[in-house]
Each structure stands twice: as C-alpha cells, then as structure tokens.
Scaffold this motif. Sequence first.
Motif, PDB file in Angstrom:
ATOM      1  N   GLN A   1       0.832  -1.212   0.000  1.00  0.00           N
ATOM      2  CA  GLN A   1       0.000   0.000   0.000  1.00  0.00           C
ATOM      3  C   GLN A   1       0.861   1.255   0.000  1.00  0.00           C
ATOM      4  O   GLN A   1       0.554   2.225  -0.691  1.00  0.00           O
TER       5      GLN A   1
ATOM      6  N   ALA B   1       0.831   3.977  -3.002  1.00  0.00           N
ATOM      7  CA  ALA B   1       0.515   5.385  -2.724  1.00  0.00           C
ATOM      8  C   ALA B   1       1.672   6.287  -3.132  1.00  0.00           C
ATOM      9  O   ALA B   1       1.467   7.361  -3.709  1.00  0.00           O
TER      10      ALA B   1
ATOM     11  N   LEU C   1       1.443   9.403  -5.663  1.00  0.00           N
ATOM     12  CA  LEU C   1       1.742  10.744  -5.160  1.00  0.00           C
ATOM     13  C   LEU C   1       2.916  11.385  -5.898  1.00  0.00           C
ATOM     14  O   LEU C   1       2.971  12.607  -6.016  1.00  0.00           O
TER      15      LEU C   1
ATOM     16  N   LYS D   1      -9.039   6.733  -3.672  1.00  0.00           N
ATOM     17  CA  LYS D   1      -7.702   7.246  -3.337  1.00  0.00           C
ATOM     18  C   LYS D   1      -7.860   8.488  -2.452  1.00  0.00           C
ATOM     19  O   LYS D   1      -7.626   9.611  -2.889  1.00  0.00           O
TER      20      LYS D   1
ATOM     21  N   TYR E   1      -6.137   9.848  -0.183  1.00  0.00           N
ATOM     22  CA  TYR E   1      -4.937  10.674  -0.005  1.00  0.00           C
ATOM     23  C   TYR E   1      -4.779  11.655  -1.160  1.00  0.00           C
ATOM     24  O   TYR E   1      -4.319  12.780  -0.963  1.00  0.00           O
ATOM     25  N   ILE E   2      -5.211  11.293  -2.366  1.00  0.00           N
ATOM     26  CA  ILE E   2      -5.166  12.221  -3.503  1.00  0.00           C
ATOM     27  C   ILE E   2      -6.310  13.225  -3.395  1.00  0.00           C
ATOM     28  O   ILE E   2      -6.120  14.416  -3.635  1.00  0.00           O
ATOM     29  N   LYS E   3      -7.479  12.758  -3.004  1.00  0.00           N
ATOM     30  CA  LYS E   3      -8.611  13.671  -2.802  1.00  0.00           C
ATOM     31  C   LYS E   3      -8.250  14.735  -1.775  1.00  0.00           C
ATOM     32  O   LYS E   3      -8.591  15.911  -1.937  1.00  0.00           O
ATOM     33  N   ASP E   4      -7.561  14.326  -0.714  1.00  0.00           N
ATOM     34  CA  ASP E   4      -7.165  15.275   0.327  1.00  0.00           C
ATOM     35  C   ASP E   4      -6.213  16.333  -0.219  1.00  0.00           C
ATOM     36  O   ASP E   4      -6.349  17.509   0.087  1.00  0.00           O
ATOM     37  N   VAL E   5      -5.236  15.925  -1.012  1.00  0.00           N
ATOM     38  CA  VAL E   5      -4.304  16.887  -1.599  1.00  0.00           C
ATOM     39  C   VAL E   5      -5.057  17.866  -2.495  1.00  0.00           C
ATOM     40  O   VAL E   5      -4.873  19.082  -2.411  1.00  0.00           O
TER      41      VAL E   5
END
Length: 108
Positions: free
Chosen positions: A3, A7, A11, A78, A80-84
Amino acid sequence: MEQIHEAAEKLKLLGDKTRLTMLSLMKEREWCVCEFVDILEISQPGVSQHLRKLKAQGIVKEKKQGQWVYYSLNVDDKPYIKDVLQYMPDTKTILSGLNKEGVTSVCK
C-alpha cells in the motif's frame, strides 16, 4: 508495504506542476486534451503524455465522444489524492492565474 509503495507511486505524479494543475482543473469537470493544450500552452503530445501517466496509475479515466477524448478524476478510492486536491485552487482561480479566464471548449 504494498500500500505504501502504491501510494508513493501515485503521489509522485502529483509532484509535477503540470499534472497537479490538470488534476486540480478536473475537480470540477471533465476536460478534453485540446483544452489542456490551450490552457497550459504545451504541445498535444506533451499533454497526452501527462494524461497517459495519470491514467496508468488509475488517477484519471477517459471517455470518448466522437473524435474527442475527455478526462476526469478517478480518485474515489484514493482518499490521499482527494485530500491533496482539496487544498488546490478552483478552476476560476487557476485560469485567472494563467490569464485564461475566457477559455471555452472548442471540442464539442
């Protein structure tokens, strides 16, 4: 560990200013390659190369409509990408910063 590796690979793609701009624009709607060429002022092969990398990692998806191919985000799985992307400027702000406020789609 798989994972983390997966990721990290995804990223890495966001570390490129052009790709991050493209993804930020896709937060609000789908875009055609020709629109990215006009907005970012880079060649069609250059835009296509960026989109190919994003598609290969499953970050964007494509939809063909006639002779045009439209790209949109594919980040529901994803977070973590949505958060960025949540912290990136909206389309109006990006276009204003690039002096492209009046850009309209020529791909229809």
